[in-house]
Design an enzyme around this catalytic site. Structure first.
Site, PDB file in Angstrom:
ATOM      1  N   ASP A   1       0.833  -1.213   0.000  1.00 43.14           N
ATOM      2  CA  ASP A   1       0.000   0.000   0.000  1.00 43.14           C
ATOM      3  C   ASP A   1       0.863   1.256   0.000  1.00 43.14           C
ATOM      4  O   ASP A   1       0.526   2.261  -0.618  1.00 43.14           O
ATOM      5  CB  ASP A   1      -0.921   0.026   1.229  1.00 43.14           C
ATOM      6  CG  ASP A   1      -1.996  -1.040   1.121  1.00 43.14           C
ATOM      7  OD1 ASP A   1      -2.197  -1.552   0.001  1.00 43.14           O
ATOM      8  OD2 ASP A   1      -2.611  -1.369   2.145  1.00 43.14           O
TER       9      ASP A   1
ATOM     10  N   GLU B   1      -8.022 -29.610 -16.583  1.00 41.40           N
ATOM     11  CA  GLU B   1      -8.106 -28.371 -15.799  1.00 41.40           C
ATOM     12  C   GLU B   1      -9.456 -28.298 -15.109  1.00 41.40           C
ATOM     13  O   GLU B   1     -10.421 -28.913 -15.552  1.00 41.40           O
ATOM     14  CB  GLU B   1      -8.005 -27.155 -16.734  1.00 41.40           C
ATOM     15  CG  GLU B   1      -6.690 -27.032 -17.430  1.00 41.40           C
ATOM     16  CD  GLU B   1      -6.742 -26.023 -18.578  1.00 41.40           C
ATOM     17  OE1 GLU B   1      -7.778 -25.370 -18.776  1.00 41.40           O
ATOM     18  OE2 GLU B   1      -5.737 -25.915 -19.269  1.00 41.40           O
TER      19      GLU B   1
ATOM     20  N   LYS C   1     -12.949 -26.665 -14.335  1.00 40.28           N
ATOM     21  CA  LYS C   1     -13.859 -25.821 -15.112  1.00 40.28           C
ATOM     22  C   LYS C   1     -14.532 -24.860 -14.140  1.00 40.28           C
ATOM     23  O   LYS C   1     -15.525 -25.184 -13.491  1.00 40.28           O
ATOM     24  CB  LYS C   1     -14.891 -26.693 -15.830  1.00 40.28           C
ATOM     25  CG  LYS C   1     -15.768 -25.925 -16.784  1.00 40.28           C
ATOM     26  CD  LYS C   1     -16.592 -26.893 -17.619  1.00 40.28           C
ATOM     27  CE  LYS C   1     -17.422 -26.205 -18.664  1.00 40.28           C
ATOM     28  NZ  LYS C   1     -18.252 -25.117 -18.196  1.00 40.28           N
TER      29      LYS C   1
ATOM     30  N   ASP D   1     -16.723 -21.993 -12.715  1.00 38.13           N
ATOM     31  CA  ASP D   1     -18.044 -21.561 -13.134  1.00 38.13           C
ATOM     32  C   ASP D   1     -18.134 -20.041 -13.089  1.00 38.13           C
ATOM     33  O   ASP D   1     -18.531 -19.439 -12.101  1.00 38.13           O
ATOM     34  CB  ASP D   1     -19.081 -22.189 -12.190  1.00 38.13           C
ATOM     35  CG  ASP D   1     -20.429 -22.267 -12.841  1.00 38.13           C
ATOM     36  OD1 ASP D   1     -20.521 -21.952 -14.041  1.00 38.13           O
ATOM     37  OD2 ASP D   1     -21.383 -22.633 -12.149  1.00 38.13           O
TER      38      ASP D   1
ATOM     39  N   TYR E   1      -6.935 -19.530 -19.542  1.00 39.21           N
ATOM     40  CA  TYR E   1      -6.803 -20.943 -19.900  1.00 39.21           C
ATOM     41  C   TYR E   1      -6.532 -21.188 -21.373  1.00 39.21           C
ATOM     42  O   TYR E   1      -6.449 -22.334 -21.795  1.00 39.21           O
ATOM     43  CB  TYR E   1      -8.018 -21.747 -19.439  1.00 39.21           C
ATOM     44  CG  TYR E   1      -9.355 -21.199 -19.866  1.00 39.21           C
ATOM     45  CD1 TYR E   1      -9.689 -21.079 -21.209  1.00 39.21           C
ATOM     46  CD2 TYR E   1     -10.288 -20.796 -18.911  1.00 39.21           C
ATOM     47  CE1 TYR E   1     -10.901 -20.574 -21.601  1.00 39.21           C
ATOM     48  CE2 TYR E   1     -11.515 -20.279 -19.300  1.00 39.21           C
ATOM     49  CZ  TYR E   1     -11.812 -20.172 -20.646  1.00 39.21           C
ATOM     50  OH  TYR E   1     -13.012 -19.664 -21.028  1.00 39.21           O
TER      51      TYR E   1
ATOM     52  N   LYS F   1      -8.247 -31.476 -22.255  1.00 36.03           N
ATOM     53  CA  LYS F   1      -7.751 -30.960 -23.532  1.00 36.03           C
ATOM     54  C   LYS F   1      -6.603 -31.841 -24.012  1.00 36.03           C
ATOM     55  O   LYS F   1      -5.792 -32.283 -23.200  1.00 36.03           O
ATOM     56  CB  LYS F   1      -7.222 -29.531 -23.350  1.00 36.03           C
ATOM     57  CG  LYS F   1      -8.268 -28.563 -22.846  1.00 36.03           C
ATOM     58  CD  LYS F   1      -7.705 -27.184 -22.557  1.00 36.03           C
ATOM     59  CE  LYS F   1      -8.821 -26.278 -22.066  1.00 36.03           C
ATOM     60  NZ  LYS F   1      -8.366 -24.971 -21.608  1.00 36.03           N
TER      61      LYS F   1
ATOM     62  N   LYS G   1     -18.820 -32.669 -16.949  1.00 32.32           N
ATOM     63  CA  LYS G   1     -19.619 -31.872 -16.014  1.00 32.32           C
ATOM     64  C   LYS G   1     -20.083 -32.686 -14.824  1.00 32.32           C
ATOM     65  O   LYS G   1     -20.555 -33.809 -14.987  1.00 32.32           O
ATOM     66  CB  LYS G   1     -20.857 -31.342 -16.734  1.00 32.32           C
ATOM     67  CG  LYS G   1     -20.546 -30.389 -17.854  1.00 32.32           C
ATOM     68  CD  LYS G   1     -20.700 -28.964 -17.417  1.00 32.32           C
ATOM     69  CE  LYS G   1     -21.996 -28.412 -17.932  1.00 32.32           C
ATOM     70  NZ  LYS G   1     -22.108 -26.992 -17.904  1.00 32.32           N
TER      71      LYS G   1
ATOM     72  N   CYS H   1     -49.431 -10.794  10.414  1.00 28.41           N
ATOM     73  CA  CYS H   1     -48.154 -11.376  10.838  1.00 28.41           C
ATOM     74  C   CYS H   1     -48.419 -12.653  11.631  1.00 28.41           C
ATOM     75  O   CYS H   1     -49.185 -12.634  12.599  1.00 28.41           O
ATOM     76  CB  CYS H   1     -47.384 -10.374  11.692  1.00 28.41           C
ATOM     77  SG  CYS H   1     -45.939 -11.091  12.472  1.00 28.41           S
TER      78      CYS H   1
ATOM     79  N   CYS I   1     -47.358 -11.913  15.516  1.00 28.79           N
ATOM     80  CA  CYS I   1     -48.012 -10.962  16.414  1.00 28.79           C
ATOM     81  C   CYS I   1     -49.416 -10.585  15.967  1.00 28.79           C
ATOM     82  O   CYS I   1     -50.124  -9.894  16.688  1.00 28.79           O
ATOM     83  CB  CYS I   1     -47.154  -9.710  16.590  1.00 28.79           C
ATOM     84  SG  CYS I   1     -47.126  -8.670  15.116  1.00 28.79           S
TER      85      CYS I   1
ATOM     86  N   CYS J   1     -44.153  -6.941   8.437  1.00 25.04           N
ATOM     87  CA  CYS J   1     -44.895  -6.633   9.652  1.00 25.04           C
ATOM     88  C   CYS J   1     -44.225  -5.407  10.253  1.00 25.04           C
ATOM     89  O   CYS J   1     -43.007  -5.388  10.429  1.00 25.04           O
ATOM     90  CB  CYS J   1     -44.808  -7.819  10.613  1.00 25.04           C
ATOM     91  SG  CYS J   1     -45.119  -7.400  12.334  1.00 25.04           S
TER      92      CYS J   1
ATOM     93  N   CYS K   1     -43.028  -6.802  17.747  1.00 24.92           N
ATOM     94  CA  CYS K   1     -43.355  -8.155  17.289  1.00 24.92           C
ATOM     95  C   CYS K   1     -42.324  -9.145  17.854  1.00 24.92           C
ATOM     96  O   CYS K   1     -41.119  -8.961  17.675  1.00 24.92           O
ATOM     97  CB  CYS K   1     -43.347  -8.196  15.763  1.00 24.92           C
ATOM     98  SG  CYS K   1     -43.469  -9.860  15.101  1.00 24.92           S
TER      99      CYS K   1
HETATM  100  S1  IVH Z   1     -11.515 -23.980 -22.749  1.00 24.27           S
HETATM  101  C1  IVH Z   1     -12.169 -23.870 -27.099  1.00 24.27           C
HETATM  102  N1  IVH Z   1     -10.894 -24.243 -20.220  1.00 24.27           N
HETATM  103  O1  IVH Z   1     -16.412 -23.372 -19.963  1.00 24.27           O
HETATM  104  C2  IVH Z   1     -12.075 -24.066 -25.687  1.00 24.27           C
HETATM  105  N2  IVH Z   1     -13.048 -23.388 -20.761  1.00 24.27           N
HETATM  106  O2  IVH Z   1     -18.458 -24.803 -21.552  1.00 24.27           O
HETATM  107  C3  IVH Z   1     -12.692 -22.966 -24.918  1.00 24.27           C
HETATM  108  N3  IVH Z   1     -14.409 -22.771 -18.828  1.00 24.27           N
HETATM  109  O3  IVH Z   1     -16.882 -20.981 -22.497  1.00 24.27           O
HETATM  110  C4  IVH Z   1     -12.854 -23.176 -23.506  1.00 24.27           C
HETATM  111  N4  IVH Z   1     -12.920 -23.306 -17.293  1.00 24.27           N
HETATM  112  O4  IVH Z   1     -16.312 -20.185 -20.095  1.00 24.27           O
HETATM  113  C5  IVH Z   1     -11.834 -23.870 -21.105  1.00 24.27           C
HETATM  114  N5  IVH Z   1     -10.201 -24.470 -18.013  1.00 24.27           N
HETATM  115  C6  IVH Z   1     -11.126 -24.107 -18.898  1.00 24.27           C
HETATM  116  C7  IVH Z   1     -12.374 -23.568 -18.493  1.00 24.27           C
HETATM  117  C8  IVH Z   1     -13.316 -23.244 -19.470  1.00 24.27           C
HETATM  118  C9  IVH Z   1     -14.119 -22.805 -17.511  1.00 24.27           C
HETATM  119  C10 IVH Z   1     -15.693 -22.311 -19.399  1.00 24.27           C
HETATM  120  C11 IVH Z   1     -15.566 -21.290 -20.494  1.00 24.27           C
HETATM  121  C12 IVH Z   1     -16.200 -21.909 -21.711  1.00 24.27           C
HETATM  122  C13 IVH Z   1     -17.124 -22.891 -21.072  1.00 24.27           C
HETATM  123  C14 IVH Z   1     -17.442 -23.997 -22.052  1.00 24.27           C
END
Ligand code: IVH
Length: 666
Positions: free
Chosen positions: A38, A114, A116, A118, A223, A287, A311, A405, A408, A423, A428
């Site tokens: 900082d 990797e 995934k 959300d 990624y 991948k 998934k 309510c 009360c 209420c 209450c």
């Molecule tokens: S690769 C062509 N790697 O999942 C490949 N996607 O269902 C493009 N996501 O749109 C995606 N973690 O928003 C890739 N380690 C990861 C990811 C990832 C999350 C999401 C991403 C993508 C969606 C596809």
């Protein structure tokens, strides 16, 4: 100071700050304390204030810039942003590997797996190393320009470590703790809640004013490379390392696998473990590692043939609505609750689910006797996702919200602009109970042992009526001990906790008072601005509105609250009880300065979040994964792979008691 001298210093500071940011966000290995960091930032801000013409858009001080946007501009993706095909089960995964093998039969397949995360896919464009544009995926061809918001995300570098012109892709997300805190604050402020961290992240990035996103604690991991002529990695793994080297944050949890079995094992190993992560994942991404093979395999219209998402099913459960009850909250809000046939969901047995409010109840058309799907969302209590209408017998009974309510009997009203019925009776009993529970809660005065059941017991026994009465309890030890389920030890603990709470910092008291629209965050702002409860109480609406982030609505709510005779009487009684009314700046000794901790498993008394807070308050750092740089792994019950890793690396493993000893709390 001369301009040239200032320029040299500014550049030096920016470089140092960028380097520290890199160590903190990307390498997870900071070398200086937050305070020292900082200080560097302050020096830079000061120099830039003196020489405003030296400010550049990639300066670390320029994350939140300029005026709100009027609308989002469109961005055409140079390389389309594809989506992923989903594998719902192991068979789908097997098919994916088989298909890839058929297409490139001679190749030895290697996979990178990797998490995934959300969140939302975004693209970042850097020109000569400077972030010039950030956009959403949109339809894959054209996205929206959200540069102003992405610039506020601290794990996105404004300048790369090399002057490349490059486009990268990744996921922006909100860590779960930030999401829960945000919802808590929104609830306190009477705003609608976000359903999950993903929606909260999306809502934050969809803002025209970057100040909102800047407040939201978003994170990003990268990624994939998009357009990247300066880089020539041979594998996806090398691409990840190259991105990390440029200063981009990559996900630390990835694995290289060589067989379907290994892929499956790794994926399955996250099914339960994912709940320990500080963010939500909805699966894993597999991948093919070789970029040459990726090219050979190519893509379909929507998704690559070299990658697939495995998934996890959303954790939902089906159960029957046995009844619908109405809960009265602290400020009198009526919430319909579905009473359910007990069902197991994400590791716990669920008996109730929130139906949120009258509108949602009607929209989802939940009736008594219905079968419903439930899931865990942004709150502790799960929610009803939908009614399984196909299972209706015709015997189900619709439910209407009461006009009075249930606690009360006074009539309830819905204020304009609000979704909830309320209420308005200040006496209450249901509201008093909730006020007491809120006052004593962990995030407020933190009086351990004074949860909903005990609070109800104390009210029923006539020992307390409101929050000030809590402080009379230490003199009523003899009566307390005669209550059911109370013994010497529990009564002593309760009394100690009550005494201890008198010294809580001012912001906790402000939050605990339950002033409408004043959550923990607002309470902290007020406490540090006014310094004492008395100064806050005598502040006018105008003075309050001058505090950053306090708008007219909050200011009015605060002055209205303190103007009530009942509030003034309550404050007088709390003062007499000896509560701390001042902001004390006494900083905790930094006993754990520079020490790196990893928490794993269930600790006997503290949650992992609490333990992390205590470690950080004492100057330590908590990270998610064990490495040679970890000083201590604090292991509780059911500690898993992190414990194994610690033992393997010879990192010191301690339990909660030993941690408390380090913190000098025992
Ligand atoms: S690769 C062509 N790697 O999942 C490949 N996607 O269902 C493009 N996501 O749109 C995606 N973690 O928003 C890739 N380690 C990861 C990811 C990832 C999350 C999401 C991403 C993508 C969606 C596809």
């Amino acid at each position: 100071m001369k301009r040239e001298e200032a320029l040299a210093q500014i550049e030096q500071l920016r470089q140092e700050i960028n380097e520290h940011n890199y160590r903190y966000h990307v390498l997870d290995d900071p070398q200086i304390s937050d305070t020292a960091f900082d200080k560097l930032m302050q020096q830079l801000v000061e120099l830039e204030r003196q020489f405003p013409d030296l400010i550049t858009p990639d300066s670390p001080t320029q994350r939140v810039g300029g005026q709100p946007q009027a609308k989002f501009a469109q961005v055409v993706h140079r390389v389309p942003m594809l989506s992923l095909d989903n594998a719902q089960n192991l068979n789908d995964l097997r098919d994916f590997v088989r298909r890839a093998k058929n297409l490139v039969p001679t190749a030895e397949l290697e996979f990178v797996i990797e998490l995934k995360i959300d969140g939302l896919a975004v693209s970042l464009q850097y020109e000569n190393g400077v972030l010039v544009r950030g956009s959403t995926r949109g339809n894959g061809e054209v996205g929206e320009d959200i540069t102003h918001n992405l610039r506020t995300v601290h794990s996105i570098p404004l300048r790369l470590r090399r002057p490349y012109t490059i486009e990268v892709r990744g996921e922006v997300y909100m860590p779960r703790a930030a999401f829960l805190a945000l919802n808590e604050e929104r609830e306190a402020q009477g705003q609608t809640l976000f359903a999950n961290p993903r929606n909260a992240a999306a809502g934050s990035l969809r803002q025209l004013d970057p100040k909102v996103a800047a407040e939201r604690h978003l994170e990003m991991i990268t990624y994939a490379l998009g357009y990247a002529p300066d880089l020539t990695p041979g594998t996806h793994y090398e691409a990840l390392l190259a991105m990390q080297d440029l200063g981009l944050r990559i996900n630390p949890y990835f694995k290289i696998a060589h067989s379907l079995e290994e892929v499956v094992d790794y994926c399955e190993s996250w099914r339960e473990k994912r709940h320990e992560l500080p963010f939500d994942i909805d699966g894993l991404v597999i991948k093919i590692n070789s970029l040459a093979l990726q090219e050979q395999l190519g893509t379909t219209a929507k998704s690559p043939r070299w990658a697939i998402a495995y998934k996890f099913p959303a954790e939902q459960a089906e159960t029957k609505v046995l009844g619908i009850t109405v809960q009265v909250g602290r400020i009198g809000t009526l919430t319909p609750i579905a009473e359910l046939e007990p069902v197991k969901l994400a590791g716990t047995v669920v008996k109730r689910a929130s139906l949120h409010n009258e509108d949602i109840l009607r929209e989802k058309d939940v009736r008594i006797g219905d079968y419903v799907l439930i899931q865990k969302a942004g709150e502790i209590i799960p929610e009803v996702v939908e009614v399984i209408k196909a299972k209706r017998s015709g015997e189900e009974k619709p439910f209407s919200m009461p006009t009075n309510c249930p606690a009360c009997g006074s009539s309830v009203k819905r204020l304009p602009d609000e979704v909830a019925l309320r209420c308005f009776n200040p006496q209450c009993p249901a509201q008093e109970l909730e006020k007491i529970v809120h006052f004593a809660a962990r995030g407020a005065m933190d009086i351990e042992g004074l949860g909903p059941a005990v609070a109800q017991q104390l009210i029923s026994a006539g020992l307390i009526k409101d929050v000030a009465d809590i402080y009379l309890l230490p003199q009523k030890r003899d009566v307390l001990i005669t209550l059911e389920r109370q013994a010497d030890k529990s009564v002593d603990n309760l009394i100690n906790a009550i005494e201890k709470s008198k010294k809580q910092p001012l912001w906790r008291l402000l939050h605990a008072l339950g002033i409408r629209f004043v959550g923990a965050r607002t309470a902290k702002l007020l406490a540090s601005h006014f310094g004492s409860l008395d100064a806050l109480m005598s502040a006018s609406r105008e003075e309050l509105a001058q505090v950053p982030e306090i708008g007219p609505k909050i200011a009015a709510s605060i002055t209205d609250f303190f103007a009530l005779p009942a509030t003034q009487e309550l404050i007088t009684r709390l003062r007499a009880a000896g509560l701390n009314f001042r902001q004390t700046e006494a900083k905790q000794p930094q006993l754990l300065q520079g020490k790196v901790f990893v928490l794993t498993g269930t600790l006997p008394t503290y949650s992992r979040e609490e333990a992390a807070q205590m470690i950080e308050a004492a100057g330590g750092k908590v990270t998610g994964s064990v490495s040679k740089k970890t000083d201590y792994v604090v292991a509780g019950e059911k500690a898993g792979s992190k414990l194994a890793k610690a033992l393997q690396l010879g990192v010191k493993v301690i339990d909660e008691a030993a941690l408390l000893e380090l913190l000098k709390m025992q």
